[in-house]
Design a protein around this motif. Sequence first.
Motif, PDB file in Angstrom:
ATOM      1  N   TRP A  36       0.839  -1.213   0.000  1.00 30.85           N
ATOM      2  CA  TRP A  36       0.000   0.000   0.000  1.00 30.85           C
ATOM      3  C   TRP A  36       0.865   1.250   0.000  1.00 30.85           C
ATOM      4  O   TRP A  36       0.561   2.223  -0.674  1.00 30.85           O
ATOM      5  CB  TRP A  36      -0.918   0.018   1.222  1.00 30.85           C
ATOM      6  CG  TRP A  36      -2.009  -0.991   1.187  1.00 30.85           C
ATOM      7  CD1 TRP A  36      -2.368  -1.784   0.133  1.00 30.85           C
ATOM      8  CD2 TRP A  36      -2.882  -1.356   2.254  1.00 30.85           C
ATOM      9  NE1 TRP A  36      -3.400  -2.613   0.481  1.00 30.85           N
ATOM     10  CE2 TRP A  36      -3.740  -2.373   1.782  1.00 30.85           C
ATOM     11  CE3 TRP A  36      -3.015  -0.934   3.568  1.00 30.85           C
ATOM     12  CZ2 TRP A  36      -4.722  -2.955   2.574  1.00 30.85           C
ATOM     13  CZ3 TRP A  36      -4.000  -1.514   4.358  1.00 30.85           C
ATOM     14  CH2 TRP A  36      -4.839  -2.505   3.858  1.00 30.85           C
ATOM     15  N   LYS A  39       2.254   1.798  -3.425  1.00 30.81           N
ATOM     16  CA  LYS A  39       1.257   2.221  -4.407  1.00 30.81           C
ATOM     17  C   LYS A  39       0.703   3.618  -4.135  1.00 30.81           C
ATOM     18  O   LYS A  39       0.222   4.283  -5.033  1.00 30.81           O
ATOM     19  CB  LYS A  39       0.104   1.207  -4.456  1.00 30.81           C
ATOM     20  CG  LYS A  39       0.569  -0.141  -4.984  1.00 30.81           C
ATOM     21  CD  LYS A  39      -0.552  -1.019  -5.384  1.00 30.81           C
ATOM     22  CE  LYS A  39      -0.966  -0.738  -6.809  1.00 30.81           C
ATOM     23  NZ  LYS A  39      -1.869  -1.726  -7.369  1.00 30.81           N
ATOM     24  N   SER A  40       0.756   4.060  -2.887  1.00 32.74           N
ATOM     25  CA  SER A  40       0.169   5.365  -2.560  1.00 32.74           C
ATOM     26  C   SER A  40       1.202   6.482  -2.468  1.00 32.74           C
ATOM     27  O   SER A  40       0.866   7.591  -2.059  1.00 32.74           O
ATOM     28  CB  SER A  40      -0.606   5.278  -1.242  1.00 32.74           C
ATOM     29  OG  SER A  40       0.277   4.926  -0.193  1.00 32.74           O
ATOM     30  N   ILE A  77       4.729   0.630 -16.589  1.00 26.48           N
ATOM     31  CA  ILE A  77       3.535  -0.203 -16.496  1.00 26.48           C
ATOM     32  C   ILE A  77       2.412   0.522 -15.743  1.00 26.48           C
ATOM     33  O   ILE A  77       1.236   0.354 -16.063  1.00 26.48           O
ATOM     34  CB  ILE A  77       3.918  -1.531 -15.785  1.00 26.48           C
ATOM     35  CG1 ILE A  77       4.841  -2.349 -16.696  1.00 26.48           C
ATOM     36  CG2 ILE A  77       2.702  -2.327 -15.387  1.00 26.48           C
ATOM     37  CD1 ILE A  77       4.356  -2.532 -18.110  1.00 26.48           C
ATOM     38  N   CYS A  78       2.792   1.356 -14.785  1.00 27.01           N
ATOM     39  CA  CYS A  78       1.781   2.087 -14.001  1.00 27.01           C
ATOM     40  C   CYS A  78       0.946   2.996 -14.908  1.00 27.01           C
ATOM     41  O   CYS A  78      -0.201   3.317 -14.590  1.00 27.01           O
ATOM     42  CB  CYS A  78       2.461   2.943 -12.931  1.00 27.01           C
ATOM     43  SG  CYS A  78       3.819   2.134 -12.097  1.00 27.01           S
ATOM     44  N   ARG A  80      -0.309   2.378 -17.664  1.00 28.95           N
ATOM     45  CA  ARG A  80      -1.422   1.684 -18.316  1.00 28.95           C
ATOM     46  C   ARG A  80      -2.748   2.100 -17.653  1.00 28.95           C
ATOM     47  O   ARG A  80      -3.752   2.310 -18.328  1.00 28.95           O
ATOM     48  CB  ARG A  80      -1.219   0.175 -18.195  1.00 28.95           C
ATOM     49  CG  ARG A  80      -2.145  -0.620 -19.101  1.00 28.95           C
ATOM     50  CD  ARG A  80      -1.873  -2.105 -19.013  1.00 28.95           C
ATOM     51  NE  ARG A  80      -0.648  -2.474 -19.692  1.00 28.95           N
ATOM     52  CZ  ARG A  80       0.194  -3.411 -19.260  1.00 28.95           C
ATOM     53  NH1 ARG A  80      -0.039  -4.046 -18.159  1.00 28.95           N
ATOM     54  NH2 ARG A  80       1.272  -3.706 -19.960  1.00 28.95           N
ATOM     55  N   ALA A 167      -5.823   6.893  -8.669  1.00 29.24           N
ATOM     56  CA  ALA A 167      -5.860   7.021  -7.203  1.00 29.24           C
ATOM     57  C   ALA A 167      -4.602   6.471  -6.552  1.00 29.24           C
ATOM     58  O   ALA A 167      -4.332   6.756  -5.394  1.00 29.24           O
ATOM     59  CB  ALA A 167      -7.074   6.283  -6.660  1.00 29.24           C
ATOM     60  N   ALA A 168      -3.859   5.681  -7.305  1.00 30.08           N
ATOM     61  CA  ALA A 168      -2.638   5.077  -6.764  1.00 30.08           C
ATOM     62  C   ALA A 168      -1.768   4.647  -7.936  1.00 30.08           C
ATOM     63  O   ALA A 168      -2.164   4.779  -9.102  1.00 30.08           O
ATOM     64  CB  ALA A 168      -2.985   3.873  -5.907  1.00 30.08           C
ATOM     65  N   GLY A 170      -0.454   2.744 -10.707  1.00 27.70           N
ATOM     66  CA  GLY A 170      -0.938   1.653 -11.563  1.00 27.70           C
ATOM     67  C   GLY A 170      -2.276   1.096 -11.143  1.00 27.70           C
ATOM     68  O   GLY A 170      -2.557  -0.073 -11.378  1.00 27.70           O
ATOM     69  N   HIS A 171      -3.122   1.915 -10.510  1.00 22.79           N
ATOM     70  CA  HIS A 171      -4.392   1.428  -9.972  1.00 22.79           C
ATOM     71  C   HIS A 171      -5.564   2.103 -10.670  1.00 22.79           C
ATOM     72  O   HIS A 171      -5.732   3.308 -10.579  1.00 22.79           O
ATOM     73  CB  HIS A 171      -4.429   1.712  -8.471  1.00 22.79           C
ATOM     74  CG  HIS A 171      -5.343   0.801  -7.726  1.00 22.79           C
ATOM     75  ND1 HIS A 171      -4.937  -0.411  -7.196  1.00 22.79           N
ATOM     76  CD2 HIS A 171      -6.658   0.910  -7.427  1.00 22.79           C
ATOM     77  CE1 HIS A 171      -5.948  -0.993  -6.597  1.00 22.79           C
ATOM     78  NE2 HIS A 171      -7.000  -0.216  -6.731  1.00 22.79           N
ATOM     79  N   GLU A 172      -6.359   1.314 -11.386  1.00 20.65           N
ATOM     80  CA  GLU A 172      -7.528   1.862 -12.073  1.00 20.65           C
ATOM     81  C   GLU A 172      -8.637   2.176 -11.086  1.00 20.65           C
ATOM     82  O   GLU A 172      -8.681   1.620 -10.005  1.00 20.65           O
ATOM     83  CB  GLU A 172      -8.043   0.857 -13.106  1.00 20.65           C
ATOM     84  CG  GLU A 172      -7.101   0.672 -14.281  1.00 20.65           C
ATOM     85  CD  GLU A 172      -7.657  -0.279 -15.325  1.00 20.65           C
ATOM     86  OE1 GLU A 172      -8.878  -0.466 -15.386  1.00 20.65           O
ATOM     87  OE2 GLU A 172      -6.842  -0.833 -16.078  1.00 20.65           O
ATOM     88  N   ASP A 174     -11.855   5.321  -9.780  1.00 22.32           N
ATOM     89  CA  ASP A 174     -12.089   6.761  -9.574  1.00 22.32           C
ATOM     90  C   ASP A 174     -10.931   7.390  -8.816  1.00 22.32           C
ATOM     91  O   ASP A 174     -10.243   6.717  -8.058  1.00 22.32           O
ATOM     92  CB  ASP A 174     -13.381   6.966  -8.774  1.00 22.32           C
ATOM     93  CG  ASP A 174     -14.596   6.483  -9.541  1.00 22.32           C
ATOM     94  OD1 ASP A 174     -14.482   6.371 -10.772  1.00 22.32           O
ATOM     95  OD2 ASP A 174     -15.632   6.209  -8.920  1.00 22.32           O
ATOM     96  N   SER A 175     -10.715   8.680  -9.019  1.00 19.36           N
ATOM     97  CA  SER A 175      -9.601   9.358  -8.342  1.00 19.36           C
ATOM     98  C   SER A 175      -9.914  10.837  -8.172  1.00 19.36           C
ATOM     99  O   SER A 175     -10.832  11.374  -8.793  1.00 19.36           O
ATOM    100  CB  SER A 175      -8.316   9.206  -9.159  1.00 19.36           C
ATOM    101  OG  SER A 175      -8.426   9.925 -10.368  1.00 19.36           O
ATOM    102  N   PHE A 176      -9.097  11.485  -7.320  1.00 18.17           N
ATOM    103  CA  PHE A 176      -9.207  12.939  -7.125  1.00 18.17           C
ATOM    104  C   PHE A 176      -9.145  13.650  -8.476  1.00 18.17           C
ATOM    105  O   PHE A 176      -9.940  14.533  -8.773  1.00 18.17           O
ATOM    106  CB  PHE A 176      -7.998  13.487  -6.355  1.00 18.17           C
ATOM    107  CG  PHE A 176      -7.844  12.991  -4.970  1.00 18.17           C
ATOM    108  CD1 PHE A 176      -8.856  13.163  -4.055  1.00 18.17           C
ATOM    109  CD2 PHE A 176      -6.663  12.384  -4.566  1.00 18.17           C
ATOM    110  CE1 PHE A 176      -8.689  12.742  -2.753  1.00 18.17           C
ATOM    111  CE2 PHE A 176      -6.492  11.966  -3.271  1.00 18.17           C
ATOM    112  CZ  PHE A 176      -7.504  12.137  -2.365  1.00 18.17           C
ATOM    113  N   GLU A 179     -12.132  13.395 -10.730  1.00 17.43           N
ATOM    114  CA  GLU A 179     -13.268  14.105 -10.147  1.00 17.43           C
ATOM    115  C   GLU A 179     -13.115  15.608 -10.386  1.00 17.43           C
ATOM    116  O   GLU A 179     -14.072  16.298 -10.751  1.00 17.43           O
ATOM    117  CB  GLU A 179     -13.314  13.815  -8.646  1.00 17.43           C
ATOM    118  CG  GLU A 179     -14.607  14.204  -7.983  1.00 17.43           C
ATOM    119  CD  GLU A 179     -14.483  14.206  -6.457  1.00 17.43           C
ATOM    120  OE1 GLU A 179     -15.465  14.508  -5.810  1.00 17.43           O
ATOM    121  OE2 GLU A 179     -13.384  13.928  -5.937  1.00 17.43           O
TER     122      GLU A 179
END
Lengths: 222, 240
Positions: A36, A39-40, A77-78, A80, A167-168, A170-172, A174-176, A179
């Motif tokens: 985590w 990723k964050s 890769i992120c 993507r 949001a993170a 390589g993480h699909e 919703d995100s800030f 929005e």
Amino acid sequence: MERAPASDSSRLASRLARIGAAAWLLAVAGGFGVLWKYKSTPGAGGAVAPGRWPAGSAVARSTDRATMLLFAHPRCICTRASLAELARILARFHDRLDARVLFWTPREAPADWNTGDLWTSAARIPGVTVVRDAGGAEASRFEVATSGGVVLYDARGHLLFKGGITAARGHEGDSFGQERIASLLTTGAADRADAPVFGCALEDEPPARMARAGTSNRGGER
Amino acid sequence: MSVARKALEMTRAATEAIVQRAETRYEAHRQEILRSTDRIFAWLMIGQWIFAIAVALIFSPYGWQGKVKTVHMHVWVALFLGAAIISLPVALAWRRPGELLTRHVIAAGQMLSSALLIHLSGGRIETHFHVFGSLAFLAFYRDWPVLVTGTVVVATEHLIRGIVWPESVYGIPNPEWWRFLEHAFWVVFCVSILIPSCRRGVRDMRVMAERGAELEALSENQWRNSSVVDRAAADTRGDR
């Protein structure tokens, strides 16, 4: 009396199994914690972006709608996930946006540098123009240091938004960033005009000014 | 003792013998299911671990910093966190199959494998189906508390991540309080169907065990009766 030792050893084994299970849960939780954290953590530098469209930019800016640039490392890769989110934004706002993906290409890059699936994926998104950013000149002009960094300018060349759209790392989902872009395009305002960028660094060493800005630009808090 | 009373006691003893026999058959069948399901999960988890490593190596082998590439964090995570996740469930399935702790650790491990695969796939919505597939596989145990353990583990992972890092779960930093319920609803929906199915499975196993015990007792009785008749016939032949 004869069964007592067997019962003791069985109790001990059962206790050991429970302790082992608790230790295992803690170890696995620690492993997820590390994942985590990775990723964050936003990329150093992120997207700084000047307030006005840079005069020296070779990228064409639309004069009748907003222009969005997404800077990408062709092998990150992120990124993507950033491209997937760009496709989602364009599916919703294709009539209000002119989008370009600029693939960072180092000097003396190998011939196959840009031939990965990210280029193909970006080119497949309807309404997107894919551009080669030779030597990272445009990334440097727009002061974007992290792959997945997005800048959004209005038709008059004023900066509306800078940051990431995931949001993170390589993480699909919703995100800030998404929005805020959606809010800017629909209402003309958003609570903030930036968001953290998650991705690989575009340069081996990000320029010092961008690195400093990136550490103070998480853009997550409201 | 009257003949009627003797007959009654014999009937009671025979019934108790059948009940005991049914309980033994049920326990044996249940243990067989628990042990074989433990074995299935041990192999499944090893397979998932290999799959996770393959996913990391194929889709995210390297991280980049400009022109410099390094082995991507996903590869190390798949290798080491994946190994940590399956280590205890596989060891228990091997060394202590059929035990209560084993199947609950397996349920937790299976759900953590789902979480790992979701991370490795970059949060793709399709990978979330692994959670529902896993819950269905856990129903093979026909032991509904195992499903509760699986649900609690997946919900806890979601809840902690939602508190510490809400945007990774909901995409926004301050989600409404009920967003958690929205996410949990489909898991609860799935489990609420699987739990009655497990309980029905256990009832069916009991019925099968009772019928088997009755049939066994009946055939033993018939064999005993035919033996008496045969012996009597043999005695009669011998007298002549």
